[in-house]
Enzyme design. Structure first.
Site, PDB file in Angstrom:
ATOM      1  N   HIS A 134      23.345  11.700  42.505  1.00 30.86           N
ATOM      2  CA  HIS A 134      22.717  11.000  43.151  1.00 30.86           C
ATOM      3  C   HIS A 134      22.004  11.028  44.194  1.00 30.86           C
ATOM      4  O   HIS A 134      21.135  10.121  44.990  1.00 30.86           O
ATOM      5  CB  HIS A 134      23.137   9.527  42.885  1.00 30.86           C
ATOM      6  CG  HIS A 134      22.876   9.028  41.609  1.00 30.86           C
ATOM      7  ND1 HIS A 134      22.094   9.459  40.260  1.00 30.86           N
ATOM      8  CD2 HIS A 134      23.864   8.388  41.128  1.00 30.86           C
ATOM      9  CE1 HIS A 134      22.276   8.660  39.141  1.00 30.86           C
ATOM     10  NE2 HIS A 134      23.810   8.298  39.499  1.00 30.86           N
ATOM     11  N   TYR A 223      11.449  11.822  32.635  1.00 30.19           N
ATOM     12  CA  TYR A 223      12.189  10.651  31.077  1.00 30.19           C
ATOM     13  C   TYR A 223      10.368  10.543  30.138  1.00 30.19           C
ATOM     14  O   TYR A 223      10.993  11.013  28.974  1.00 30.19           O
ATOM     15  CB  TYR A 223      11.697   9.420  31.629  1.00 30.19           C
ATOM     16  CG  TYR A 223      12.720   8.645  30.777  1.00 30.19           C
ATOM     17  CD1 TYR A 223      14.187   8.851  30.276  1.00 30.19           C
ATOM     18  CD2 TYR A 223      12.482   8.172  29.912  1.00 30.19           C
ATOM     19  CE1 TYR A 223      14.553   7.865  29.817  1.00 30.19           C
ATOM     20  CE2 TYR A 223      12.831   7.052  29.435  1.00 30.19           C
ATOM     21  CZ  TYR A 223      14.136   7.220  28.891  1.00 30.19           C
ATOM     22  OH  TYR A 223      14.705   6.060  27.927  1.00 30.19           O
TER      23      TYR A 223
HETATM   24  P1  PAP Z   1      22.359   5.938  35.926  1.00 28.50           P
HETATM   25  O1  PAP Z   1      22.177   6.488  36.192  1.00 28.50           O
HETATM   26  O2  PAP Z   1      23.337   4.465  36.308  1.00 28.50           O
HETATM   27  O3  PAP Z   1      23.832   6.840  34.619  1.00 28.50           O
HETATM   28  P2  PAP Z   1      20.442   5.802  33.134  1.00 28.50           P
HETATM   29  O4  PAP Z   1      21.965   7.242  31.949  1.00 28.50           O
HETATM   30  O5  PAP Z   1      19.970   7.038  34.296  1.00 28.50           O
HETATM   31  O6  PAP Z   1      21.678   5.678  34.583  1.00 28.50           O
HETATM   32  O7  PAP Z   1      19.510   5.353  32.797  1.00 28.50           O
HETATM   33  C1  PAP Z   1      20.201   4.435  31.680  1.00 28.50           C
HETATM   34  C2  PAP Z   1      18.750   4.366  30.844  1.00 28.50           C
HETATM   35  O8  PAP Z   1      18.625   5.029  30.627  1.00 28.50           O
HETATM   36  C3  PAP Z   1      18.423   3.576  30.112  1.00 28.50           C
HETATM   37  O9  PAP Z   1      16.407   2.646  30.200  1.00 28.50           O
HETATM   38  P3  PAP Z   1      16.695   0.933  29.852  1.00 28.50           P
HETATM   39  O10 PAP Z   1      17.591   0.391  30.637  1.00 28.50           O
HETATM   40  O11 PAP Z   1      15.400   1.560  30.028  1.00 28.50           O
HETATM   41  O12 PAP Z   1      16.998   1.112  28.206  1.00 28.50           O
HETATM   42  C4  PAP Z   1      18.809   3.664  28.775  1.00 28.50           C
HETATM   43  O13 PAP Z   1      18.677   3.031  28.078  1.00 28.50           O
HETATM   44  C5  PAP Z   1      18.524   5.097  28.913  1.00 28.50           C
HETATM   45  N1  PAP Z   1      19.334   5.677  27.811  1.00 28.50           N
HETATM   46  C6  PAP Z   1      20.156   5.992  28.047  1.00 28.50           C
HETATM   47  N2  PAP Z   1      20.933   6.881  26.965  1.00 28.50           N
HETATM   48  C7  PAP Z   1      19.546   7.953  26.613  1.00 28.50           C
HETATM   49  C8  PAP Z   1      19.075   8.365  25.522  1.00 28.50           C
HETATM   50  N3  PAP Z   1      20.107   9.030  24.710  1.00 28.50           N
HETATM   51  N4  PAP Z   1      18.101   8.760  25.791  1.00 28.50           N
HETATM   52  C9  PAP Z   1      16.843   8.097  25.924  1.00 28.50           C
HETATM   53  N5  PAP Z   1      17.141   7.051  26.631  1.00 28.50           N
HETATM   54  C10 PAP Z   1      18.538   6.909  27.297  1.00 28.50           C
END
Ligand code: PAP
Length: 327
Positions: A134, A223
């Site tokens: 990060h 994204y």
């Molecule tokens: P992190 O940086 O703490 O690891 P990160 O994975 O970047 O977190 O963010 C989570 C977001 O990615 C969530 O978005 P939301 O809160 O708007 O729902 C999560 O739902 C989304 N996410 C996780 N896995 C996927 C996936 N396979 N496809 C699309 N979006 C995803």
């Protein structure tokens, strides 16, 4: 007699205490202004060790993200691409039995404890090594910028990133009983750039600019674009990494299989992602919330929309980086 590791911890603590600090949303709970970014106290020692002791290899692949921009998804996709030849069938894919955060870890976390053992195990990892971080580009260790290692960056529109971070923060173990801020207070901090690893605009621009000047070194993704045309952007990752997955014939099927396995609904539904914790504070299931574009519309008041739109315009103008947020 003080051990070398104790001395190191004391030095990091002293440095941390000397820095400006703010209350953070989670993982901390404090943020410390270090090298022009807000470093969560949880990661402070690990960041110092990463900068001082990590040795990048030319074959390393790094996934760099601002939190809540698509880290989990990018980890899953890239893990499958990088390890394409290691697993003979999809049934024995580690992604079916491990959360992506357990398969791809960040040096700022790994090196936060047991430094010498961890350095040794990092050097023994099979290549190509796949890591995440990060850290903003400007804070990466020199060994990364000087080696031929590759970096894939993913960013997300700041509206959805904020909502995702807010929702996540309300579910973190340490603050779940009483979040430190209201939604409005957290938004003010976000607008002032005071969030873990922020300001978010510096984070985005650091990697974005590098991806323009050194496209072989840094690949920049969004994204929203990854969601809208997953095949196209996964192929960009495949090409960027010089992956042996060909893009025709069987290669096309392999790419489709990878994308299917990493679909939000599929991953959210896997038993392994439904229970248990990452880093002992974040429940795995909370990394899969809605996975949608535009959920921010359910949260923002008109004045908040205007405020954040103005900041995005001011901070990103002239960079070539933009987000479609009002469609
Ligand atoms: P992190 O940086 O703490 O690891 P990160 O994975 O970047 O977190 O963010 C989570 C977001 O990615 C969530 O978005 P939301 O809160 O708007 O729902 C999560 O739902 C989304 N996410 C996780 N896995 C996927 C996936 N396979 N496809 C699309 N979006 C995803």
């Amino acid at each position: 007699m003080a051990l070398a590791s104790d001395k190191q911890t004391n030095e990091a603590n002293e440095l941390m205490l000397s820095l400006p600090k703010e209350m953070g949303l989670n993982a901390g709970p404090y943020l410390h202004l270090f090298q022009d970014f807000w470093c969560p106290s949880f990661y402070f020692q690990g960041v110092i060790n990463f900068q001082k002791h990590f040795h990048a290899k030319d074959s390393d692949v790094f996934l760099a993200t601002f939190p809540k921009s698509g880290t989990t998804w990018l980890k899953a996709l890239t893990f499958l691409i990088v390890n394409h030849q290691r697993f003979s069938s999809f049934e024995n894919q580690p992604l079916l039995s491990s959360n992506p955060h357990e398969l791809v870890s960040s040096p700022e976390f790994i090196l936060s404890h047991d430094l010498h053992d961890q350095i040794l195990s990092l050097s023994n990892m099979s290549e190509p090594r796949l890591f995440s971080t990060h850290l903003p580009f400007s804070a990466l260790p020199k060994t990364m910028t000087e080696s031929k290692c590759k970096i894939i960056y993913i960013c997300r529109n700041p509206f959805d990133t904020f909502v995702s971070a807010w929702e996540f923060s309300t579910k973190i173990k340490s603050v779940s009983s009483s979040p430190a801020f209201t939604f409005e207070e957290a938004f003010e901090k976000y607008c002032n750039g005071i969030t873990g690893f922020g300001p978010w605009w510096n984070h985005m621009l650091g990697y974005w600019n590098e991806s323009i000047t050194k496209p072989d070194k840094v690949l920049s993704l969004k994204y929203e674009e990854l969601k809208e045309d997953t095949v196209f952007h996964v192929k960009r990752i495949v090409e960027f990494l010089d992956s042996p997955i060909t893009q025709e014939g069987e290669g096309t099927t392999a790419i489709e299989n990878i994308i299917n396995l990493c679909r939000f609904e599929k991953m959210k539904d896997l038993g392994v992602n439904k229970s248990g914790y990452i880093h002992n504070i974040a429940e795995k299931k909370n990394f899969f919330r809605k996975g949608k574009i535009g959920d921010w519309k359910n949260y923002f008041s008109p004045s908040m929309i205007e405020k954040l739109s103005t900041i995005i315009e001011e901070k990103l103008s002239g960079s070539g980086l933009s987000f479609k947020v009002h469609s």
